[in-house]
Design an enzyme around this catalytic site. Structure first.
Site, PDB file in Angstrom:
ATOM      1  CB  SER A  66      38.454  41.256  38.668  1.00  0.00           C
ATOM      2  OG  SER A  66      39.376  41.632  37.547  1.00  0.00           O
TER       3      SER A  66
HETATM    4  N1  SAH Z   1      38.860  40.376  33.798  1.00  0.00           N
HETATM    5  C1  SAH Z   1      39.615  39.315  34.364  1.00  0.00           C
HETATM    6  C2  SAH Z   1      40.729  39.763  35.189  1.00  0.00           C
HETATM    7  C3  SAH Z   1      42.218  39.264  34.714  1.00  0.00           C
HETATM    8  S1  SAH Z   1      43.677  40.229  35.472  1.00  0.00           S
HETATM    9  C4  SAH Z   1      38.877  38.349  34.823  1.00  0.00           C
HETATM   10  O1  SAH Z   1      37.785  38.227  34.928  1.00  0.00           O
HETATM   11  O2  SAH Z   1      39.389  37.114  34.934  1.00  0.00           O
HETATM   12  C5  SAH Z   1      43.994  41.326  34.224  1.00  0.00           C
HETATM   13  C6  SAH Z   1      44.661  40.547  33.036  1.00  0.00           C
HETATM   14  O3  SAH Z   1      45.287  41.462  31.965  1.00  0.00           O
HETATM   15  C7  SAH Z   1      45.776  39.560  33.130  1.00  0.00           C
HETATM   16  O4  SAH Z   1      45.545  38.321  32.726  1.00  0.00           O
HETATM   17  C8  SAH Z   1      46.812  40.028  32.334  1.00  0.00           C
HETATM   18  O5  SAH Z   1      47.754  38.946  31.394  1.00  0.00           O
HETATM   19  C9  SAH Z   1      46.165  40.871  31.183  1.00  0.00           C
HETATM   20  N2  SAH Z   1      46.895  41.959  30.394  1.00  0.00           N
HETATM   21  C10 SAH Z   1      47.806  42.948  30.986  1.00  0.00           C
HETATM   22  N3  SAH Z   1      48.384  43.617  30.020  1.00  0.00           N
HETATM   23  C11 SAH Z   1      47.598  43.444  28.871  1.00  0.00           C
HETATM   24  C12 SAH Z   1      47.600  43.679  27.469  1.00  0.00           C
HETATM   25  N4  SAH Z   1      48.462  44.962  27.258  1.00  0.00           N
HETATM   26  N5  SAH Z   1      46.841  43.064  26.671  1.00  0.00           N
HETATM   27  C13 SAH Z   1      45.910  42.309  27.013  1.00  0.00           C
HETATM   28  N6  SAH Z   1      45.883  41.854  28.052  1.00  0.00           N
HETATM   29  C14 SAH Z   1      46.730  42.174  29.120  1.00  0.00           C
END
Ligand code: SAH
Length: 222
Positions: A66
């Site tokens: 993000s």
């Molecule tokens: N907070 C993260 C942003 C990651 S993007 C950072 O700082 O890097 C969002 C993430 O949510 C992705 O890696 C995706 O795989 C995950 N995601 C999507 N649906 C999900 C679910 N049902 N449970 C857990 N993770 C999920």
């Protein structure tokens, strides 16, 4: 071959000044947390030099890390205090979880992709953040073992807030999440659980996150 050492600490300070402080993020614990976490350690080597731009970057499994400003905005909106127990859904690279680890008491971050969860856990452990736990699973189900939470941050967008997450929120607890369609704009909303079980809802801003997808992704066996 001549190599140039990148001064990531200086870039980090500049990012915090330009993209966080000047855009209204003022709380010292949040600023200090962003100064403490090396974002370059949460992306693959080819993206390290781009780590301090205020934008998402590609990570493994086709996901994204993000944008720092949005992570800061979510932490600020969720009014996270020392001692709070926080759940992050969508650990991704582990960056936001590491930042949260500096602001909150205990952090559990769930990631559905096994590969990402393993990498995020390694990175967080490498920084010595003993209060941050990365687990693999379906974050739409929350993390009942750790409930109730003072705050829940969801880093992936969905048309509706998963009911399990609302149930796992303490009275007075805050849930911050992008709500909206996959292609349409998403609205970053803050829900505060009231004593009577109802939710107070507040719109924060328009955002664009990767979709929240049900189900955990098992390890790829080769
Ligand atoms: N907070 C993260 C942003 C990651 S993007 C950072 O700082 O890097 C969002 C993430 O949510 C992705 O890696 C995706 O795989 C995950 N995601 C999507 N649906 C999900 C679910 N049902 N449970 C857990 N993770 C999920």
């Amino acid at each position: 071959m001549a190599t140039t050492m990148t001064d990531y600490a200086a870039e980090r300070e500049a990012m915090v000044e330009r993209h966080l402080k000047r855009r209204g993020i003022t709380e010292k614990p949040i600023i200090d947390a962003f100064l403490a976490v090396p974002r370059e350690a949460f992306v693959s080597p080819e993206y390290e030099h781009l780590a301090y731009g205020d934008h998402p970057l590609p990570i493994e499994a086709g996901q994204t890390i993000s944008q720092p400003y949005i992570v800061a905005l979510m932490i600020e909106a969720a009014a996270i205090k020392p001692g709070d127990s926080v759940l992050e859904v969508g650990a991704g690279s582990g960056y936001a979880a590491a930042v949260l680890g500096h602001v909150a008491g205990e952090v559990v971050a769930i990631e559905r992709h096994d590969e990402l969860a393993r990498l995020a856990a390694e990175r967080v452990a490498g920084l010595g953040l003993a209060n941050v736990r990365i687990v693999q699973g379906d974050g739409m189900l929350g993390w009942p073992e750790g409930a109730p939470f003072d705050a829940i941050l969801v880093a992936a967008g969905s048309v509706e807030v998963p009911p399990a997450l609302v149930e796992q929120l303490r009275v007075g607890g805050r849930l911050v999440m992008p709500v909206g369609g996959r292609w349409a704009g998403q609205s970053l909303v803050k829900l505060t659980r009231q004593a009577d079980g109802s939710l107070q809802r507040e719109h924060l801003c328009e955002v664009r996150f990767v979709p929240l997808v049900a189900g955990a992704v098992p390890p790829i066996r080769t």
